[in-house]
Scaffold this motif. Structure first.
Motif, PDB file in Angstrom:
ATOM      1  N   ARG A   1       0.676  -1.473  -0.047  1.00 50.84           N
ATOM      2  CA  ARG A   1       0.178  -0.107   0.012  1.00 50.84           C
ATOM      3  C   ARG A   1       0.918   0.962   0.276  1.00 50.84           C
ATOM      4  O   ARG A   1       0.389   2.241  -0.023  1.00 50.84           O
ATOM      5  N   THR A   2       2.173   0.736  -0.403  1.00 49.22           N
ATOM      6  CA  THR A   2       2.984   2.543  -0.265  1.00 49.22           C
ATOM      7  C   THR A   2       3.451   2.656  -1.611  1.00 49.22           C
ATOM      8  O   THR A   2       4.431   1.467  -2.818  1.00 49.22           O
ATOM      9  N   ALA A   3       2.768   3.393  -2.346  1.00 45.54           N
ATOM     10  CA  ALA A   3       2.660   3.660  -3.850  1.00 45.54           C
ATOM     11  C   ALA A   3       3.604   4.163  -4.027  1.00 45.54           C
ATOM     12  O   ALA A   3       3.832   4.207  -5.944  1.00 45.54           O
ATOM     13  N   SER A   4       4.462   5.204  -3.609  1.00 41.42           N
ATOM     14  CA  SER A   4       4.641   5.388  -4.082  1.00 41.42           C
ATOM     15  C   SER A   4       6.365   6.165  -3.570  1.00 41.42           C
ATOM     16  O   SER A   4       6.222   5.844  -2.039  1.00 41.42           O
ATOM     17  N   TYR A   5       8.050   5.096  -3.833  1.00 40.41           N
ATOM     18  CA  TYR A   5       8.974   6.127  -2.508  1.00 40.41           C
ATOM     19  C   TYR A   5       9.206   7.060  -1.795  1.00 40.41           C
ATOM     20  O   TYR A   5       9.580   6.940  -0.933  1.00 40.41           O
ATOM     21  N   ALA A   6       8.196   8.259  -2.828  1.00 38.20           N
ATOM     22  CA  ALA A   6       8.608   9.585  -2.142  1.00 38.20           C
ATOM     23  C   ALA A   6       7.095   8.561  -0.777  1.00 38.20           C
ATOM     24  O   ALA A   6       7.736   9.375   0.328  1.00 38.20           O
ATOM     25  N   GLU A   7       6.549   8.219  -0.678  1.00 43.62           N
ATOM     26  CA  GLU A   7       6.142   7.751   0.894  1.00 43.62           C
ATOM     27  C   GLU A   7       5.960   7.426   1.683  1.00 43.62           C
ATOM     28  O   GLU A   7       6.105   7.381   2.763  1.00 43.62           O
ATOM     29  N   VAL A   8       8.178   6.931   1.810  1.00 46.54           N
ATOM     30  CA  VAL A   8       8.544   5.697   2.785  1.00 46.54           C
ATOM     31  C   VAL A   8       8.576   6.669   3.380  1.00 46.54           C
ATOM     32  O   VAL A   8       9.921   7.568   3.300  1.00 46.54           O
ATOM     33  N   PRO A   9       8.318   6.418   4.642  1.00 43.11           N
ATOM     34  CA  PRO A   9       8.672   7.699   5.758  1.00 43.11           C
ATOM     35  C   PRO A   9      10.069   6.981   6.525  1.00 43.11           C
ATOM     36  O   PRO A   9       9.375   6.558   8.096  1.00 43.11           O
ATOM     37  N   VAL A  10      10.724   7.175   5.535  1.00 39.87           N
ATOM     38  CA  VAL A  10      12.093   6.541   7.592  1.00 39.87           C
ATOM     39  C   VAL A  10      12.773   8.417   8.098  1.00 39.87           C
ATOM     40  O   VAL A  10      13.747   8.687   7.555  1.00 39.87           O
ATOM     41  N   GLU A  11      12.187   8.028   9.192  1.00 42.04           N
ATOM     42  CA  GLU A  11      12.120   9.030   9.903  1.00 42.04           C
ATOM     43  C   GLU A  11      13.841   9.753  10.092  1.00 42.04           C
ATOM     44  O   GLU A  11      14.443   9.233  10.524  1.00 42.04           O
TER      45      GLU A  11
END
Length: 252
Positions: free
Chosen positions: A74-84
Motif C-alpha cells: 500500500r506504499t504507492a510511491s517511494y516518496a511516501e516511505v517515511p524513514v524518520e
C-alpha cells in the motif's frame, strides 16, 4: 553539513560512527546505528559538534517504486516511505549494516551484486513503510521457475560466464521481474543469483587450473573475474587457498 537533493535518487543516510547529529527543524538526534531517508526533493542542514562518519546509500526512485508495484504494497510511491530522522528500525538498520559491510569487502562488485543490493535495501525500506499495518509485505506472492526456465538460466550462465551478467539478463530469460526471480531462484537452488554465478566461476577456474597451462590472470578473465587479484580474493574466501596454491596441490 548541508546536503543537496538529487533528481532521480533518494538518499539513505546511515550514521556509522562519531558524534551525534541534529537536523535543523527537528528535535530528533542521529546517533551511531541510526538512519533516515532524505527524499530526492529534500534539502537538509545538519549540525554536529565533532567528526561524523556517514554512509550515503543512493537508491534510484524508479527502482524502488517498481518494487512497491511488484509486491503490491500500500506504499504507492517511494516518496511516501517515511524513514524518520534518527530511525532505529531493527530490520532496516541490520540490512544497511550488513550490506555496507559486504560492499566494503567487495572492491570490485559485479553488476548482479549491485542489482541484488538495490532490491534487498529497497525491500527493507518497504517493510519499514508498512510496519504499522503489516508484519510482512502485502501481496508478496512467491514465484517459481519451471524446469525449462531453470535450464535456460543455467545454460545462459554457463555460456556467458566470462561476460557481464546482470539480474535483468537472468530474470528476462524467465519472463518475471528481478525481485520475483531472486526469490524463485534462491528457493530452487539455495543460492542468490550472484552466489550461484560465483560458484560456477570458481568451478570453471578450478578446472582450468587443474587441466590447462593458462596463466592465472588469463583464467581469471576467462571465467568472468575482473582481475587476477579479484579471483584470488574470492578463492581465499570460498576455497581457503589461493589459485596458485590450488594448482600446485592438484598437480602434486
Amino acid at each position: 553539513m548541508h546536503t543537496t537533493p538529487r533528481d532521480d535518487y533518494h538518499t539513505i543516510c546511515y550514521h556509522e560512527s562519531g558524534a551525534s547529529t541534529r537536523r535543523e527543524g527537528s528535535d530528533a538526534v542521529l546517533t551511531p546505528g541510526t538512519a533516515f531517508l532524505q527524499p530526492a526533493e529534500d534539502e537538509g542542514v545538519f549540525n554536529s559538534d565533532d567528526l561524523v562518519d556517514y554512509i550515503h546509500v543512493y537508491l534510484p526512485i524508479a527502482a524502488v517504486e517498481n518494487l512497491a508495484d511488484e509486491i503490491d504494497t500500500r506504499t504507492a510511491s517511494y516518496a511516501e516511505v517515511p524513514v524518520e530522522f534518527g530511525c532505529r528500525d531493527p530490520e532496516l538498520t541490520r540490512t544497511l549494516a550488513q550490506h555496507i559491510s559486504v560492499i566494503r569487502e567487495t572492491p570490485t562488485p559485479s553488476a548482479i551484486e549491485y542489482d541484488e543490493w538495490t532490491i534487498n535495501i529497497g525491500m527493507a525500506l518497504l517493510r519499514y513503510a508498512v510496519r504499522a499495518e503489516d508484519d510482512a509485505l502485502v501481496g508478496a506472492a512467491r514465484s517459481s521457475l519451471t524446469p525449462r526456465q531453470m535450464r535456460d538460466v543455467v545454460d545462459y550462465i554457463e555460456q556467458c560466464i566470462a561476460t557481464r551478467i546482470t539480474l535483468a539478463d537472468l530474470a528476462g530469460l524467465s519472463g518475471i521481474s528481478q525481485f520475483r526471480f531472486m526469490r524463485a531462484f534462491k528457493a530452487e537452488t539455495g543460492f542468490n543469483p550472484h552466489q550461484y554465478v560465483i560458484q560456477r566461476r570458481l568451478a570453471r577456474a578450478k578446472s582450468y587450473l587443474r587441466n590447462s597451462d593458462q596463466t592465472i590472470a588469463d583464467i581469471a578473465y576467462d571465467v568472468g573475474f575482473s582481475s587476477q587479484a579479484h579471483m584470488t580474493d574470492v578463492f581465499r574466501k570460498k576455497v581457503g587457498t589461493t589459485p596458485a596454491k590450488f594448482r600446485q596441490i592438484m598437480r602434486e
